[in-house]
Every structure is written in structure tokens, then in C-alpha cells.
Design a protein around this motif. Structure first.
Motif, PDB file in Angstrom:
ATOM      1  N   GLU A 150       4.169   0.841 -12.028  1.00 44.33           N
ATOM      2  CA  GLU A 150       4.959   2.078 -12.544  1.00 44.33           C
ATOM      3  C   GLU A 150       5.855   2.849 -11.578  1.00 44.33           C
ATOM      4  OE1 GLU A 150       5.185   2.788 -15.477  1.00 44.33           O
ATOM      5  OE2 GLU A 150       3.369   1.717 -16.414  1.00 44.33           O
ATOM      6  N   VAL A 170       9.840   2.977 -11.316  1.00 44.94           N
ATOM      7  CA  VAL A 170      10.641   4.101 -11.170  1.00 44.94           C
ATOM      8  C   VAL A 170      11.688   4.019 -10.028  1.00 44.94           C
ATOM      9  CG1 VAL A 170      10.384   6.560 -10.344  1.00 44.94           C
ATOM     10  CG2 VAL A 170       8.817   5.851 -11.894  1.00 44.94           C
ATOM     11  N   ASN A 216      15.218   9.003  -2.150  1.00 50.23           N
ATOM     12  CA  ASN A 216      14.202  10.006  -2.153  1.00 50.23           C
ATOM     13  C   ASN A 216      13.191   9.786  -1.324  1.00 50.23           C
ATOM     14  OD1 ASN A 216      11.695  11.389  -2.979  1.00 50.23           O
ATOM     15  ND2 ASN A 216      12.659  11.437  -5.127  1.00 50.23           N
ATOM     16  N   GLU A 217      13.240  10.290  -0.097  1.00 53.54           N
ATOM     17  CA  GLU A 217      12.102  10.061   0.872  1.00 53.54           C
ATOM     18  C   GLU A 217      10.888  10.095   0.483  1.00 53.54           C
ATOM     19  OE1 GLU A 217      12.446   8.900   3.852  1.00 53.54           O
ATOM     20  OE2 GLU A 217      14.746   8.496   3.477  1.00 53.54           O
ATOM     21  N   PHE A 218      10.652  11.182  -0.347  1.00 53.97           N
ATOM     22  CA  PHE A 218       9.293  11.697  -0.582  1.00 53.97           C
ATOM     23  C   PHE A 218       8.432  10.322  -1.548  1.00 53.97           C
ATOM     24  CE2 PHE A 218       5.885  13.241  -3.350  1.00 53.97           C
ATOM     25  CZ  PHE A 218       5.080  13.747  -2.660  1.00 53.97           C
ATOM     26  N   LEU A 219       9.275  10.080  -2.499  1.00 58.51           N
ATOM     27  CA  LEU A 219       9.091   8.761  -3.102  1.00 58.51           C
ATOM     28  C   LEU A 219       8.796   7.616  -2.399  1.00 58.51           C
ATOM     29  CD1 LEU A 219       8.503   7.319  -6.081  1.00 58.51           C
ATOM     30  CD2 LEU A 219      10.970   7.300  -6.308  1.00 58.51           C
ATOM     31  N   GLU A 259       5.573   7.619  -0.559  1.00 59.67           N
ATOM     32  CA  GLU A 259       4.337   7.516  -1.689  1.00 59.67           C
ATOM     33  C   GLU A 259       4.040   6.121  -1.800  1.00 59.67           C
ATOM     34  OE1 GLU A 259       2.139  10.026  -2.796  1.00 59.67           O
ATOM     35  OE2 GLU A 259       2.936  11.031  -1.075  1.00 59.67           O
ATOM     36  N   ARG A 311       2.996   3.833   0.934  1.00 62.72           N
ATOM     37  CA  ARG A 311       1.522   4.224   1.396  1.00 62.72           C
ATOM     38  C   ARG A 311       0.622   3.311   0.225  1.00 62.72           C
ATOM     39  NH1 ARG A 311      -2.173   8.027  -0.139  1.00 62.72           N
ATOM     40  NH2 ARG A 311      -0.705   8.779  -1.852  1.00 62.72           N
ATOM     41  N   ARG A 337      13.329  18.273   0.107  1.00 66.09           N
ATOM     42  CA  ARG A 337      12.085  17.560  -0.042  1.00 66.09           C
ATOM     43  C   ARG A 337      11.341  17.944  -1.577  1.00 66.09           C
ATOM     44  NH1 ARG A 337       9.165  13.998   2.744  1.00 66.09           N
ATOM     45  NH2 ARG A 337       7.108  13.981   2.612  1.00 66.09           N
ATOM     46  N   GLU A 370      12.758  16.448  -4.059  1.00 65.77           N
ATOM     47  CA  GLU A 370      12.348  15.079  -4.163  1.00 65.77           C
ATOM     48  C   GLU A 370      10.990  15.120  -4.850  1.00 65.77           C
ATOM     49  OE1 GLU A 370      14.714  13.135  -0.390  1.00 65.77           O
ATOM     50  OE2 GLU A 370      12.395  13.399  -0.402  1.00 65.77           O
ATOM     51  N   MET A 371       9.999  16.037  -4.508  1.00 61.58           N
ATOM     52  CA  MET A 371       8.664  16.025  -4.939  1.00 61.58           C
ATOM     53  C   MET A 371       8.764  16.362  -6.234  1.00 61.58           C
ATOM     54  SD  MET A 371       6.967  18.020  -1.754  1.00 61.58           S
ATOM     55  CE  MET A 371       5.063  17.931  -2.344  1.00 61.58           C
ATOM     56  N   GLU A 409      10.968  15.423  -8.519  1.00 62.88           N
ATOM     57  CA  GLU A 409      11.467  14.381  -9.181  1.00 62.88           C
ATOM     58  C   GLU A 409      10.404  13.496  -9.369  1.00 62.88           C
ATOM     59  OE1 GLU A 409      14.347  11.860  -7.133  1.00 62.88           O
ATOM     60  OE2 GLU A 409      15.252  11.521  -9.287  1.00 62.88           O
ATOM     61  N   VAL A 410       9.541  13.172  -8.249  1.00 56.45           N
ATOM     62  CA  VAL A 410       8.222  12.164  -8.348  1.00 56.45           C
ATOM     63  C   VAL A 410       7.372  12.768  -9.361  1.00 56.45           C
ATOM     64  CG1 VAL A 410       6.848  11.023  -7.090  1.00 56.45           C
ATOM     65  CG2 VAL A 410       8.760  11.485  -5.866  1.00 56.45           C
ATOM     66  N   GLU A 426       8.580  11.979 -12.747  1.00 57.43           N
ATOM     67  CA  GLU A 426       8.460  10.509 -13.134  1.00 57.43           C
ATOM     68  C   GLU A 426       7.085  10.180 -13.350  1.00 57.43           C
ATOM     69  OE1 GLU A 426      10.912   8.382 -13.497  1.00 57.43           O
ATOM     70  OE2 GLU A 426      12.635   9.337 -12.672  1.00 57.43           O
ATOM     71  N   MET A 427       6.177  10.777 -12.780  1.00 58.16           N
ATOM     72  CA  MET A 427       4.756  10.290 -12.843  1.00 58.16           C
ATOM     73  C   MET A 427       4.037  10.943 -13.983  1.00 58.16           C
ATOM     74  SD  MET A 427       3.266  10.393  -8.988  1.00 58.16           S
ATOM     75  CE  MET A 427       1.756   9.555  -9.348  1.00 58.16           C
ATOM     76  N   VAL A 443       5.194   8.604 -16.797  1.00 58.53           N
ATOM     77  CA  VAL A 443       4.452   7.337 -16.795  1.00 58.53           C
ATOM     78  C   VAL A 443       3.117   7.631 -17.300  1.00 58.53           C
ATOM     79  CG1 VAL A 443       3.071   5.972 -15.077  1.00 58.53           C
ATOM     80  CG2 VAL A 443       5.415   6.356 -14.659  1.00 58.53           C
ATOM     81  N   GLU A 496      -3.838  10.558  -7.987  1.00 60.67           N
ATOM     82  CA  GLU A 496      -2.441  10.823  -7.326  1.00 60.67           C
ATOM     83  C   GLU A 496      -1.744  11.948  -7.859  1.00 60.67           C
ATOM     84  OE1 GLU A 496      -1.184   8.801  -4.834  1.00 60.67           O
ATOM     85  OE2 GLU A 496      -3.279   8.689  -4.685  1.00 60.67           O
ATOM     86  N   ARG A 522      -3.021  15.092  -7.043  1.00 65.74           N
ATOM     87  CA  ARG A 522      -2.923  15.664  -5.665  1.00 65.74           C
ATOM     88  C   ARG A 522      -1.448  16.392  -5.487  1.00 65.74           C
ATOM     89  NH1 ARG A 522      -1.110  12.705  -1.249  1.00 65.74           N
ATOM     90  NH2 ARG A 522      -0.538  11.195  -2.439  1.00 65.74           N
ATOM     91  N   LEU A 523      -0.429  15.602  -6.221  1.00 64.69           N
ATOM     92  CA  LEU A 523       0.968  16.181  -6.080  1.00 64.69           C
ATOM     93  C   LEU A 523       0.973  17.517  -6.990  1.00 64.69           C
ATOM     94  CD1 LEU A 523       3.922  15.784  -5.428  1.00 64.69           C
ATOM     95  CD2 LEU A 523       4.273  14.137  -7.476  1.00 64.69           C
ATOM     96  N   ARG A 564       0.108  20.303  -4.662  1.00 63.13           N
ATOM     97  CA  ARG A 564       0.843  20.565  -3.846  1.00 63.13           C
ATOM     98  C   ARG A 564       2.091  21.444  -4.231  1.00 63.13           C
ATOM     99  NH1 ARG A 564       2.784  16.425   0.742  1.00 63.13           N
ATOM    100  NH2 ARG A 564       3.749  18.648   1.435  1.00 63.13           N
TER     101      ARG A 564
END
Lengths: 223, 223
Positions: free
Chosen positions: A84, A88, A141-144, A147, A150, B74, B77-78, B80-81, B84-85, B88, B147, B150-151, B154
Motif C-alpha cells: 500500500e 502511495v 516527501n522525506e517523512f514518507l 517510513e 524502514r 515536515r 509531510e506527516m 500527507e502520509v 494516505e494511510m 488505505v 503504524e 503511532r503517526l 505524533r
DNA sequence: TATAAGACTTATGTATACAGACACGAAAGG
DNA sequence: CCTTTCGTGTCTGTATACATAAGTCTTATA
């Protein structure tokens, strides 16, 4: 391997676990590691704490550290999330990649072609990783990226296995072709869908492969 | 607050950082924390290592720990993620939620309606969180849930801010309505798209709000 | 007065010491 | 012979002590 600091130890253990050097379920004793790295227990403990936070090891109070024993269910779940997230990345990259980034991607795709023809799974694996890394970068998107990488890292030993299956390399490369075209055309939906499918196949193949065994605990390839 | 163990300390600090009690950029000194919790530096250090691994604090060698200073980029970006999540989760939940899970969701949606009418932002915030948690559960993917949460954790202090904006609660509830219908009908694409948009709005509103300030560093609400 | 060098302070990184819990094994009782 | 209990050893969790590097403040010189 003497007198490393806490962060070196974390890095080393991380690599060793990711590469499958320590099988899931293996006990990691502080004193043993301390002796091995030539330090006291203190930096070892700190390294273990960090690894536990990133999910690579399990840390039960008074019972020590064990390499995270991944159940089949959890591994399948992780593969699903991986697919997934790749999807994205594809969707976002399709609308954000610059022309020069696309040029680099096509170039890397060409290199993958050569690696695929060579038939060397390890070689293709490495170039394949670079190919995907370029798509990640295209997300801007650095954060994406952090993740996804990882997660990719945690699944590494299990993904690597896939490319050894008959015909997988050729299929993988064909899928890359379609992905490059979608990204090139800026087709968000297609890029996302294709990338997700590209990774999902690993998951399905993985499930097929593992269903042949009657194991609930999995031991990754020990490279 | 005396004589906690390392894990208690981690938990406490985690809560305090997530709730914005320690502003981003704040220095966290080991000796101060040790005194405060009535322990030695050892358990404090271990707690800090873990927090650093999960990204809540930054740990520079020889320079100590600071609460992770989230730049505006950042944070965007977070968000945005996160969007998206959530999308999903919606897609997957649409095809996996059981009828009883859907019943619970509709019930929770009803409770959200009451909270929305009360106009109490904190109250709605809490019930809203339960609503989303039910959708997470509907994914039947434990890893994904971990996951996402967790996000979510934050971003908590920044999300909470959103509901105080005029009209956001009513809008949020209306969006929930559409999401429930999509999930109920098992419409994967719609559920994913609506949930993603639902979270994206927070990001956009957030960006709007923050662009009013000329700050590159953000201080979350200190509840 | 401004600047640079050096001593001093303070906080981090690591080592060692100690206390307590869990596990294993031996011994005793059924 | 099996079970249970107690003792011992080993490993984890925490405290304390020491080493070292970064930052600061003072002082001397241009």
C-alpha cells in the motif's frame, strides 16, 4: 570488532538482524554482546532499547531481548502495508517527479534490464532497490521515504527470497516497464495501482511459498 | 512522581510530549529528569533512547536530547502520509468490515452526532478518535493499525487544534456520514478517497492557519 | 574596547557495582 | 518413579563513579 560506541552497536545489530544473521526468536544476551563488542553492558543496553523501539527485537522486562519472532500473519500484514505504501509513493511520484528525475529513473530501468539479462539475482536485487529508491525520491516527501525504507528494511530478508523464485526477475522487470510508463505519463492512479500490485505479488508469492511449509515461525535467509 | 522505572518514564514523557507539554525544541536534561522521577540517570537515558527511536525526540551525540523540532515542511509531510494511510485503512476496511463491526461504527457515528451538537470540541475530539479507531479495527491488519496510531499520536497536538476552527466540527461530522455510507456499501474506492480527503482537510486547514504566522518552528497547544 | 586563548563548569558517554527476579537443577517426600 | 520445593546461579534493572567533550566565563593582549 572492539570498542564501538552505542550507536555503532545498534547499527551493527540492525544490519545483522535485517540480513537474517540472527534468526527470529534468537536470544540476545547483554553480557555476550558486551564481550563481543569489547564494551560494558551500558551501551549494549541502549542499543537494544532502540532496536526494540523500531520493532526489530522484543524486550520483555526481566526476560531479556529476543529477535522479533515474526508470525506468518504479521509478515503478511507487513507485506500488505508495504504494498500500500509503495502504491502511495507511486501515486504521489506520478504527479511530482521532475523531468530530470524521470530521466534518471529511465536510466536506472535500463541498468535493471542488463541486470535482469545477466540472471544474477543478487545483482538484480541491488539495481532493483536503486530503481525503487528513485521512485521514493520522486515523492518529495522525506517523512514518507523514511517510513517506507524502514519497513522495506525490516522485510528485506523475506523480499530477497522472492527474486530467487523461477521467472520472478523477468516478471519484475516487465512490471517496472509499465510503472515507468505510468510515471512518465503522470498517470497517478495507474502508477499507484501498478506499484502496489508489483509489491503485492511478492506477498502472494511469499504466502504460496510459505504455505508449503507447516511453520508458524519463519527463519529468513541467512546471507 | 517518585521511583518510576524506565518504561514508566518513557510512557510519561511520551504522553507529555504528545500532549504538547514540552514544546518542540525544548531541551531534556538527564539529570533534571532523573531528579524529577526520583531515579538515577540510567533509566532516564534508556527512556530517552526509545523516544528518540520513535522520533519524538532528537538525540545528538554529546549534545543531549531535545523534543523533536518539527519544521513546517515536515509537519505537512506527516499530515500527507497520515491522510494516505487513513485512505488505505478505509479501502481495506470497506472490504473487510463485518456486519457487527459496521453496526458498532454506525452506533459510534450516532454518538459523534450528539457530541457535535453539544459543540464541545474536546468531547467531539474524543468520540471522533473512537470513530476512527473502529475503522482502523475494521482493517484487520494489526501492523497497519499500530503504524497509523503511532503517526496519529505524533500529530495529536496539531490535529486537536483543527477542531477548534470555526465550522470544522460540523464539516467533520458530515464527512463521517459519507464515509459510513461508503463503508456500509463496501465501496472500497469511495471509502478510501473520502477518508483521505477527510484527513487532508486537516492538513490544508493547518497549512492555512500556520501561514498566518511567520514561524518556521511550531509550538503545539499545551493542554 | 574587542578579540582570542585558556581554565573551569557542566552534561553526556561509559564502566563498574550492587540488588533482585527468574530459571534451572538437585534433593526430599509422596 | 514422579512431583514438589528449595537453593543456587545467571541475567536483568538500577545506582554510582569516572572520563571526556562541549560550552562558558574570565583574563590578557592588541
Amino acid at each position: 570488532m572492539l570498542h564501538k560506541n552505542a550507536d555503532d552497536i545498534r547499527q551493527t545489530l540492525e544490519d545483522e538482524i535485517a540480513s537474517g544473521e540472527h534468526a527470529p526468536g534468537t536470544r540476545l544476551e547483554e553480557l555476550v554482546l558486551a564481550k563481543r563488542f569489547g564494551v560494558s553492558r551500558t551501551p549494549v543496553r541502549e542499543a537494544l532499547r532502540i532496536l526494540s523501539a523500531s520493532g526489530l527485537i522484543e524486550l520483555k522486562p526481566r526476560k531479556g531481548a529476543t529477535v522479533a519472532p515474526l508470525s506468518l500473519e504479521r509478515l503478511v500484514e507487513m507485506f500488505e502495508v508495504m504494498a500500500e505504501m509503495e502504491g502511495v509513493c507511486g501515486t504521489i511520484a506520478a504527479r511530482r517527479m521532475t523531468t530530470s528525475e524521470l530521466t534518471f529513473l529511465r536510466h536506472q530501468h535500463f541498468i535493471c534490464a542488463e541486470a535482469a539479462q545477466s540472471g544474477d539475482a543478487d545483482h538484480y536485487y541491488a539495481e532493483n532497490a536503486r530503481f525503487h529508491a528513485l521512485i521514493y525520491a520522486g515523492c518529495h516527501n522525506e517523512f514518507l521515504i523514511e517510513e517506507v525504507q524502514r519497513l522495506r528494511r525490516r522485510l528485506q530478508p523475506y523480499r530477497r527470497l522472492q527474486l530467487r523464485l523461477k521467472g520472478r526477475i523477468a516478471d519484475s522487470f516487465a512490471e517496472h516497464q509499465a510503472i515507468v510508463e505510468a510515471l512518465d505519463a503522470g498517470e497517478e492512479e495507474a502508477a499507484g495501482r501498478l506499484l502496489k500490485a508489483h509489491i503485492s505479488i511478492q506477498s502472494h508469492r511469499f504466502a504460496d511459498w510459505v504455505s508449503g511449509l507447516n511453520a508458524t515461525r519463519l527463519v529468513p535467509e541467512t546471507t
